[in-house]
Each structure stands twice: as C-alpha cells, then as structure tokens.
Design a protein around this motif. Structure first.
Motif, PDB file in Angstrom:
ATOM      1  N   VAL A   1      -5.269 -17.676   6.005  1.00  0.00           N
ATOM      2  CA  VAL A   1      -5.213 -16.244   5.707  1.00  0.00           C
ATOM      3  C   VAL A   1      -5.077 -16.095   4.198  1.00  0.00           C
TER       4      VAL A   1
ATOM      5  N   LEU B   1      -4.055   5.794   3.556  1.00  0.00           N
ATOM      6  CA  LEU B   1      -3.503   4.538   3.051  1.00  0.00           C
ATOM      7  C   LEU B   1      -4.322   4.115   1.845  1.00  0.00           C
TER       8      LEU B   1
ATOM      9  N   LEU C   1      -3.006  -4.539   5.722  1.00  0.00           N
ATOM     10  CA  LEU C   1      -3.358  -3.130   5.837  1.00  0.00           C
ATOM     11  C   LEU C   1      -3.612  -2.765   7.307  1.00  0.00           C
TER      12      LEU C   1
ATOM     13  N   TYR D   1      -4.416   1.012  -1.463  1.00  0.00           N
ATOM     14  CA  TYR D   1      -3.750  -0.102  -2.133  1.00  0.00           C
ATOM     15  C   TYR D   1      -4.515  -0.469  -3.392  1.00  0.00           C
TER      16      TYR D   1
ATOM     17  N   SER E   1     -10.687  -5.451  -3.601  1.00  0.00           N
ATOM     18  CA  SER E   1     -11.395  -6.720  -3.583  1.00  0.00           C
ATOM     19  C   SER E   1     -12.226  -6.826  -2.313  1.00  0.00           C
TER      20      SER E   1
ATOM     21  N   PHE F   1       0.859  -1.190   0.000  1.00  0.00           N
ATOM     22  CA  PHE F   1       0.000   0.000   0.000  1.00  0.00           C
ATOM     23  C   PHE F   1       0.888   1.231   0.000  1.00  0.00           C
TER      24      PHE F   1
ATOM     25  N   LEU G   1     -12.009  -9.328  -0.366  1.00  0.00           N
ATOM     26  CA  LEU G   1     -11.241 -10.019   0.669  1.00  0.00           C
ATOM     27  C   LEU G   1     -10.700  -9.017   1.672  1.00  0.00           C
ATOM     28  N   PRO G   2     -10.671  -9.391   2.951  1.00  0.00           N
ATOM     29  CA  PRO G   2      -9.987  -8.510   3.902  1.00  0.00           C
ATOM     30  C   PRO G   2      -8.497  -8.493   3.577  1.00  0.00           C
ATOM     31  N   ASN G   3      -7.862  -7.358   3.774  1.00  0.00           N
ATOM     32  CA  ASN G   3      -6.438  -7.247   3.469  1.00  0.00           C
ATOM     33  C   ASN G   3      -5.629  -7.384   4.754  1.00  0.00           C
ATOM     34  N   PRO G   4      -4.959  -8.521   4.914  1.00  0.00           N
ATOM     35  CA  PRO G   4      -4.279  -8.770   6.196  1.00  0.00           C
ATOM     36  C   PRO G   4      -3.062  -7.894   6.420  1.00  0.00           C
TER      37      PRO G   4
ATOM     38  N   LEU H   1      -5.049  -3.760  -6.307  1.00  0.00           N
ATOM     39  CA  LEU H   1      -4.844  -5.165  -6.673  1.00  0.00           C
ATOM     40  C   LEU H   1      -4.779  -5.290  -8.185  1.00  0.00           C
TER      41      LEU H   1
ATOM     42  N   PRO I   1      -4.622 -11.212  -0.633  1.00  0.00           N
ATOM     43  CA  PRO I   1      -5.418 -10.684  -1.752  1.00  0.00           C
ATOM     44  C   PRO I   1      -4.568 -10.319  -2.973  1.00  0.00           C
TER      45      PRO I   1
END
Lengths: 346, 317, 278, 157
Positions: free
Chosen positions: A118, A85, C9, A87, C2, A67, C4-7, A89, A121
C-alpha cells in the motif's frame, strides 16, 4: 566521485542559497539540546552536536492533515447535507541538512513501510522531494551503536550528499545526482590533500564503535523468550511509559488517526503514536491485548528485532542512533535488552 | 564505611522482608538509573550517590500492591509524603531508607559545559570539583556549575520521612533565594513571557515524559490529555495544544508539586517547564502559607477553604 | 493531487435504512453515493470496511450483507465507544464515509461440499451472518448448516427473526441460547460452548466458524478440539483496535501478522502459528 | 461594544464567556434582564450548577480557544446553595488569576465576582465594567498563538 571542500565559515552562505529553493530541515541548538526543525530565514544550524531528535518529521510530520471535510446544508431542506472531502500533498522541495548516517538509514527503513504494497501518498510526496545531506559522525558517543545494526558512522547509505568533517569544515561527497547538484557552487573548493585527515577521523570513529553489540539475528531468541514474562517485566521495570523512545526514533512509524471538527468544517489528522501507551491497543469493548507495559515493551522489541527483520531480509528496524538510550528518563538501554535477550533466548 | 557501602549493607539486611528495593544503579558515568533490587547480586550494580538524580517515588503508585523498599533523598521524601497524604500509597507496605544528600549532578548541564561529555568514561566528585574523564580529555568543573538546579536551592538535604537513616544527617546550609529565576522571568514584559512560552512549546515533542516522570501524576492511562470524551485536547502537535497541556499539568499539581524537577529532567528537549509549577507554588505559599510534602497532617490548600480568607481580597468590578 | 490512489480517503455513502436489532445494536444499510463506485464495488464474505462519522472518527466493521445481495451494504454496530455512539445517532438519509473492502475473507471455497457449524456470541453473529447468507444463496454447494448462537438475554439476540425464518424454511438448524433464564424466553439457557458440546456436531467433513467475545472464543475453540475438529477446519474472525486498516499504522499486529490486512479471518491452524497475544 | 437597547453605536463585539452559577448569578443576570437594565451583548453565558464546578482549566481553555475575556460569577461567600462550593472556587480562581501573567496573558482578561439573584443592578454594572475592560485590552491571546501556529505549519510543510 571526487571530494570538494566546504569551509566552516561558508556554511551559512550555502544554507542561505539552499533556503532560496527549498525548505531546510536542520538541527538548532537551544538550551544545550539540538533538535531538527524547519529553519527560518537566516537561522544557522548547529552541526556539532548529535541531535536529540531525528529528522523524520521532514517526511513524516508529527501531525498532518489527511483530508478536510466540509458539510454543506441544502438551503431548501436543512436536513440534507452534502459533504466535501479534499486533500493536499506536499509540493515544496526540502533538504535535510546535518542528518547523521543513522538518520539516513532511518528513512531507508521507513520507505518499505510507506511504499510497500500500500503506497502512502503523503509520505511519498514528501520523500520524492527530499534531499538528504548527512554529516558523518567523527565523534560518536557512548550511546551510539550503529555498526551493530548494519550501519556505521561514515555509512553513505541513504544519503544524497555526505559531509566528512575536517578541522575547519567538511569534505563533501556527492552520492546521487540530486546531491551533486547542490555542490555546483563557488562556495566549494577542490579538496586538495585533505582526504587523509578525513580518513583518519573516520578510522578513529569506527574504532570507537568497534565494541557496539550486534543487534541483528535476534529473531529466534525473541520468539523463544516471548512467553518469559519475568524477562519482560524486568526489562521494563523502570519504564514510565512516556513516548520519548518512539518519538525520537528515526525508524518508528506507528501513527494514530483522529478527527477534529469545528462547526461545519473539520479535518482528519494523522499523528505519531506510541506503542508503550496503554491506549495504543485499547479496544472500545474494554479488551486490551497488551494490558501490561511489559507486553508493550515486548511488542516494541519484537517489532524492531523480529517482525520487521522477518519481513525485510533480516534488517532490524533500528539504526543504532542511541537517541532512546540518551533520552530515556529511566536509563533503559535497548542494547542491554537485546543483548540479554540473545543470551537468554539462545 | 562510605555512604554507598552503608546503603548496600542496609538494603542487604532488609531485602529478605521486601519484594524489592528501589535504588540507583547502572553504568552510565553521568547519571544513575532506577535499580530494582530483587536479589543480593543486584546490589553490585549500585551507583555512586552524586548520580542519584531520579526520583524513585514515581514508581510507588504502580507498585502499591507490593512490599517496597525505597531509597529517598530529602527532595524525594517530599513526594513520598505527598503520596501518603493523598492516600495514593500506604505506609505499611513501604520501607524507607533515608539518604542525606549533598547534591546530585545534572547530566544535561555537563553536556552543555563539555562538548565530548557524551563520550565520558568516568566521573568523580572531590572537594567541590567534578572530574569528567573522556577518551581524549580530562575536564574539571566546579560542582556548583553542574549540580541540579533543585540542589542549588535545596532546603531539605535530609529526608523528612524514613525508617532508617543512612549515615549522618547533613547540616542545612544557608537557604538561598528560592525564586530568583521566577523574579527574573516576571520582570520581562507580558509579551516577552508569552513569546517565551511560544518558542518553548514549539520545541515540545509532546512525549509526555514530564507527566509520566512526575511522581504525583497518577492518573496514568486515564489522563484527560489522552481522553476524547471529554475532549480537552486534540492530538495536534501545535503550540496551542502543547501549551495548554503544560498549563493543565501545572494546574493539576497546584498545591501538590514538591518541585522535585523530574518533569524538567525527563524532558528530552530541555524545556524549562518547572517554572510554571514553581510559579503556582510560590503563589500558594504566599496565599496559604503552604508547601507540599512537608508533613502528613495538613490539608492541601486547594482541597479546603476558610470562610474569611486572610490573603484574598474581595473582588469587585 | 497525485496519481496514486489515496488509501485514507473514504467514499461517501448514504444511509438507506437503520434497523434496531437489540437495545445496543443497530444495523445500517448503506449505499455508496457515487453510482459508478456502487456498481464496481465488489467484496468477499468476511471482508470489513471502515465507516467514518466525519468529525468523530473511523471504526472497522464487517460488511454483514453477502456479496450476493447488492441492494445495499449492511453493517451492524454495537454502541460501545465514541464512533459507535455517534453512528447510533444517525438516521436514514445521513451521510457517512466508507473505506473498503479491507482484509481477507472466509475461505468459503474450501468449505464447499462440507457441513458447516456456526458458533456465535452477541455481536459476533454479525460477521458470520455474511457467510451464512452467502451459503444460503449458494445452498447447493454446502451440506448441513447448523447455527449455535447465544446472547446475554432474549432481547440481545441479533437477527433473531431472520434466523428463525431460515429455520422454519428448513434451510438451517438453529439453536438459540441466552445466558440467564427470563420469563419471556422458552428456549435454551446456557453458555454457547456448553450447548455446542451438547449438540456435538460430527467433525467429519465439517467446518466450524466462530466469532464472539474473546472468552467465548477461547472456550469454543477448546470445545471444538474436544469434538475432534481439525485445526484447519476451525475458522474465526478476530478483532483488534485498528486505525488505518491498510497495514501501516502498526497497532493491530499479532507478532508479524497484521489483523487488518492478513486477517481478520484465520483458521485455528494459522492462529496456532502466531505468538500468544490476544 | 453593542448594547441591547441600541443607544450606543456598536463597535466590533468581542467574545466574553461568563460561567454563572445556577442559583445566584444566573438569577442575577435574569433579574437584570427582567428589569430591562441595558447591558453589553458581548457576554455568552454558560450556566453551571455552582461556581465550585468551574475548574480553572475552563477559563484557560476558553482564553486559549479564542475568548477575549472570561467572567466567573457565583453566590456571595456564605450564601452558596451547596454551602461551600464558592469557597473552594475562590481559592482556585485566585491562584489562577495570579498564574495568568506568568503565561503572558493579561490577568485582567479573567475576573471572578459574586452576584446574588436579587442584585440585577450589580450584575449590570459588573458586566458593563468587565466588557469595557476587555474592549480596552483588545482581542484574545489565542489570536497570537494561532498566528504562531500558522507560521509554523507554513514553515513545517
């Protein structure tokens, strides 16, 4: 599924069409070394050599931005700072062209790491948009040992499309819907009676690899040898602690995270990391649980042939691609280490 | 007796006095790997001399607390001299087997010449020819076409430092033009040279094999390239970082590099990075008449100065 | 973006207060900037979080305020490296990133009805403080609580006033010790494991929780074994270099166990099942 | 080039880094300032204890990070405050200057000179000449590298 034929001279045209719709990662040979890269327009890959690098960067780039952060100072009170912040994808679809079956398996080994409990992404966004066109290996070399890891030179696992070499081109076999779609082109013609030719090359390749050592089932031997420092010292003697083995490996996934900033802006980046480096486990306090390179090699071997298989139903985190063997400046051969480990630790 | 037999016997005789002997072995037909001889049985794994491609001096610094026997070719001996001169290793803990060398084959060149070199099962050198056997073919190549670059411009086929010479010293042949490749490169336009490095560094995977295979890079885990304080480099694998690292590495070797070529040999991407080091060496030769690793006494030129520099003009603006 | 949670961030957090604990340890009391996130943030004693100083990086710290006290999250930071150095320059009002909670927690449910002895050295008191305060907030659930805590010198003892107040209130029994004699110190002098042996807490129905430098932990574990503590009644919390904190980056493993997700809290019984690589 | 006294209309300022030794050249620049000699404003001065402190990598790092030119200035040979720092510097910087063209970087972007604390005028002429030279060369080599990197990032996705 039926096979279709792609003539060698039609490869550039096919790539040209793929290039219209997606990024194409393929091996380019320069100075005798083939390495995967994102092709530029009109660049023609070299599918004849076993690429020195794996194509994993197409889904797990060596450097990526997790990010960006931007600081905004309040105009009326400069001590007050807001931080934004953001980010991004990957969105662009991509095709890996000229992966080897070992490379396709490499991605399959990475999937449960980044898509397990986990979810990563960044990886998954690329992975979902990636089509894998593999070329079967008619000419494996002496560093290859894919059958010893559960694969094979013609193993279709993990590929969307498999190209089987014949004298003047390839027979293409669609394995998934996404792969089949790439074949819907006038550049492909019916395979006719070319299948026996492909089959005979396959038989030869498999026979060539028949002697590959079995790298599986070494978990117990590893645990038995864990404390045998002399064994690990000897296995690591020539290692110069460079990062070739990890960076060329289609299955290595360890990474580092660091911040870089310039003025009020910066980014947090993720980069490939390497377990043979002293810094990998160096703690700020000065403590380092893997002070010696022998311990780091032990962890490297343990990760691939003990810890990973214990978590993933016995599958080793190695595809037998032989890249670490070919490129090691000190000629360290992972096959020899695992073989002698199995022998000594039995 | 053949060279390999002489070498084996020499090592066998000295082994009891040493913790280990570093030589070359392994079963790869195109290149030998470092062989760490601890017991007599390890001697069976010695490889043939034309495969002794690596420079074993790279191991000396980390083994400096041990009593080491080392086999050196002429080029390798220069690294040993340089390490001794810089006080990085000590002479008494070293026993040197000097091996006159007729040149080693470069596996990367064979790979470029022969498509199925990766399947080679054997290699033999006879009267200027190299025979490479593969399951399907027998290839015959000119030795000169596959000798390592450094052998083609070799001026020191005989070791410059040793305790024992294995076999007879080799007469030094005609000395070829040392810097022809550099002259050709410098004939390119400035832009073309810049672009060359961009394209070269693009292929770099930043594995640091060049640094770690370098016998004179002894900072190991303390290399500034890995440091965040000071922050010379980021971990980004873009061209600017990778290029800067190459310059950094070259600069730290200026006046120290013996052109053993291990940086280039170790590079998994086949990048011509020795060129930068050779450029610095040439300038240092021209400016100070100095070459690294030739003797134990002279001071490296960048560690000293003259009040009046003969070859440096005063600069004015 | 997306779904999906962003681990990776972090959430933004604000420093409310900086407490200087020792010459090289500061405690940061922070709250999440987003009110909803603040309300929904839950954790268990012993869990850790990653703190970010943007532009410098991230490092892992235990949340050492207990979940029973919600006015702020506290992190105690010893200045040893790049990130901790930058953290020490921050002041109340400054922003940082917070990712968590991460990892497992102390098995406080299993400790109910038992006596507890805390054994800590230096900054190792920080993770134990969480559990200690949590137990005080549920005082009826636990038996005798003893704390053996040592540091290099009197000035290096963290939370000293706080713990002395607990002792004076009769909530805990406290032994403070320093490595070397000094004129301003009238208390115990000596190494933590030795004092533990002198104290000799009965192992019967007692749990020991320990954290400190690796060498101290090693001798403490040996001492506890001599005192007859069963392996499952000895709990420690480990440290490793961590980057992602979510089990992906690959450096904090001991064998196949990842300290960041399977730990950092382990019983001695669990540690014994792991390869010896600490 | 903009000039402090504003006599010349300013063209776009470039970024020139000057590594000046504390004892002579920094004083020389100060003398030039105190004497109100007009000077181009493109130079950003970094004061170092001695020109011997300047590793050639400072220069390369500056150029690769976007500096359009780098000037190192120290005491005249024999006048070094530490007696020999500049003599070491001279060797290293000369080697660097000869190295730059092999990298594809114009060697003219880098210069090293000696200016004493009393030579305000010499400082003025030197810095003016160097700034003119850099303006003739145009923007930094880093621009090309960054453009190349940006293209790769776009291609690498």
């Amino acid at each position: 599924m039926s096979l279709v034929f792609l003539a060698r001279e039609n490869l550039p045209a096919w790539i040209g069409r793929l290039y219209q719709d997606m990024a194409v990662f393929a091996p380019m040979t320069i100075n005798g070394v083939a390495a995967f890269r994102a092709l530029g327009q009109d660049e023609i890959p070299d599918l004849s050599r076993i690429p020195a690098s794996s194509p994993k960067a197409a889904v797990f780039p060596q450097t990526e931005t997790l990010f960006t952060f931007t600081s905004r100072k309040h105009a009326d009170d400069l001590s007050q700072v807001d931080i934004d912040l953001s980010y991004h994808l990957a969105e662009v679809p991509r095709v890996i062209l000229g992966a080897r079956p070992c490379d396709a398996r490499g991605l399959k080994l990475m999937d449960p790491v980044f898509g397990g409990k986990v979810k990563d992404p960044y990886y998954l966004a690329r992975r979902e948009r990636t089509i894998i066109v593999s070329q079967a290996c008619a000419m494996p070399d002496r560093a290859c040992f894919c059958p010893g890891t559960g694969g094979g030179p013609y193993d279709p696992a993990g590929s969307d499309l498999l190209l089987l070499p014949v004298a003047d081109g390839w027979l293409a076999q669609g394995l998934t819907e996404a792969g089949e779609k790439l074949l819907a082109q006038d550049l492909f013609t019916p395979a006719g009676d070319r299948e026996p030719e492909a089959q005979s090359l396959k038989d030869k390749a498999e026979a060539y690899l028949a002697q590959a050592p079995d790298m599986r089932g070494a978990e117990q031997a590893f645990e038995n040898l864990f404390k045998d420092e002399a064994f690990w010292d000897q296995a690591t003697a020539g290692c110069v602690r460079c990062r070739i083995c990890a960076y060329l490996c289609p299955a290595c996934t360890c990474f580092n995270i660091t911040d870089e900033e310039s003025g009020l802006k910066g980014e947090r980046i993720r980069t490939w990391d390497h377990c043979m480096s002293y810094m990998f486990t160096q703690e700020a306090s000065g403590h380092n649980p893997r002070m010696q390179k022998a311990f780091r090699m032990r962890n490297r071997i343990g990760h691939k042939f003990c810890y990973y298989p214990q978590l993933h139903g016995g599958t080793v985190s190695c595809t037998g691609c032989g890249r670490c063997v070919r490129a090691c400046p000190s000629g360290i051969d992972i096959r020899r280490i695992v073989e002698s480990m199995k022998r000594k630790g039995a | 007796m053949s060279t390999i037999d002489l070498l084996r016997e020499a090592i066998r005789a000295k082994l009891p006095d040493l913790d280990m002997v570093l030589a070359w072995g392994g079963d790869d037909p195109l290149r030998a790997s470092p062989l760490f001889i601890r017991t007599e049985s390890d001697l069976e794994n010695l490889a043939a001399p034309h495969l002794y491609v690596s420079n074993l001096a790279v191991n000396l610094y980390s083994l400096r607390s041990k009593k080491i026997g080392l086999v050196v070719k002429g080029c390798d001996s220069r690294s040993v001299i340089q390490l001794l001169k810089e006080g990085l290793i000590a002479r008494p803990s070293l026993y040197i087997f000097g091996l006159p060398c007729e040149g080693v084959v470069d596996a990367a060149k064979i790979n470029r010449e022969i498509p199925d070199a990766g399947r080679a099962t054997g290699l033999a050198v006879r009267s200027g020819r190299v025979m490479v056997q593969t399951p399907e073919n027998e290839h015959i190549l000119d030795l000169d076409a596959v000798l390592a670059d450094r052998c083609l411009r070799c001026r020191y086929p005989n070791p410059l430092i040793y305790d024992q010479l294995i076999g007879e010293a080799i007469p030094v042949g005609e000395i070829p033009d040392l810097y022809q490749d550099l002259d050709e490169f410098e004939a390119l336009s400035l832009d073309a040279r810049h672009d060359f490095w961009m394209e070269t560094m693009r292929r770099c995977v930043r594995c640091y094999a060049c640094r770690n295979a370098c016998p004179l890079c002894v900072c190991k885990a303390h290399c500034v390239a890995d440091s965040r304080e000071p922050h010379w480099l980021t971990l980004e694998t873009n061209v600017s970082q990778k290029w800067f690292f190459q310059v950094l590495h070259s600069m730290h070797l200026a006046g120290r590099c013996t052109e053993c070529g291990e940086c280039e040999r170790a590079c998994p991407m086949g990048l011509p990075i020795l060129l930068m080091r050779r450029k610095l060496n040439r300038e240092i030769r021209e400016l100070f008449g100095y070459e690294a690793g030739l003797d134990l006494m002279t001071t490296p030129p960048l560690s000293t100065f003259s009040i009046e520099e003969e070859n440096i003009a005063e600069r004015e603006l | 973006m997306s779904s999906l949670p962003n681990p990776y961030l972090p959430s933004l957090a604000r420093i409310l207060e900086v407490v200087v604990e020792t010459p090289d340890i500061k405690s940061f009391r922070v709250e999440l900037c987003d009110e909803a996130a603040r309300e929904s943030f839950t954790f268990e004693p012993g869990q850790v979080a990653q703190l970010s100083v943007f532009g410098t990086g991230e490092a892992t710290f235990v949340i050492n305020s207990p979940p029973t006290r919600r006015e702020y999250l506290q992190f105690s930071v010893m200045r040893v490296g790049e990130v901790t150095g930058r953290l020490h320059m921050l002041q109340a009002g400054d922003k940082l990133g917070l990712r968590g909670p991460l990892g497992n927690h102390f098995p406080y449910q299993d400790m109910r009805g038992k006596d507890v002895v805390f054994v800590a050295g230096g900054i190792g008191m920080a993770p134990l403080r969480t559990l200690l305060l949590f137990m005080l907030d549920n005082r009826g659930d636990y038996g005798r609580i003893r704390v053996v805590y040592g540091a290099r010198g009197p000035a290096n003892l963290c939370y000293r006033q706080e713990m002395e107040a607990m002792r004076d209130a009769g909530q805990i029994e406290l032994i403070l010790t320093v490595d070397q004699k000094s004129p301003d110190w009238a208390g115990q002098v000596g190494l933590v494991p030795n004092l533990l042996m002198e104290l000799a807490p009965p192992a019967d129905n007692c749990v020991a929780v320990t954290c400190g430098p690796p060498i101290m932990i090693r001798y403490t574990l040996a001492a506890l074994e001599k005192l007859g503590f069963a392996d499952e009644n000895v709990v420690t919390t480990l440290e490793r270099r961590m980057k992602c904190g979510v089990g992906l980056c690959g450096r904090c493993n001991v064998g196949g166990t990842l300290i960041c997700v399977d730990g950092p809290v382990f019983t001695r019984a669990q540690l014994k099942a792991l390869p010896d690589e600490f | 080039m903009s000039v402090v006294d504003g006599k010349e209309p300013s063209v776009k300022e470039l970024r020139i880094i000057g590594f000046l030794c504390n004892w002579c050249s920094y004083g020389g620049a100060d003398t030039a300032g105190v004497s109100r000699f007009s000077q181009p404003t493109d130079l950003r001065i970094i004061r170092v204890p001695c020109s011997g402190r300047v590793t050639p990598l400072f220069v390369v790092k500056a150029l690769m990070s976007g500096a359009d030119g780098v000037l190192v200035s120290g005491c005249h040979p024999r006048d070094c405050h530490y007696s020999e720092g500049n003599l070491y510097a001279r060797r290293r910087l000369e080697v660097l200057k000869r190295f730059l063209p092999t990298l594809g970087i114009e060697p003219e972007r880098f210069e090293y000179i000696w200016v004493s604390a009393s030579e305000g005028e010499r400082w003025q002429t030197s810095v003016t000449a160097f700034t003119e030279r850099i303006h003739a060369l145009g923007p930094s080599p880093a621009v090309k590298v960054n453009r190349y990197d940006a293209r790769l990032v776009a291609g690498g996705l």
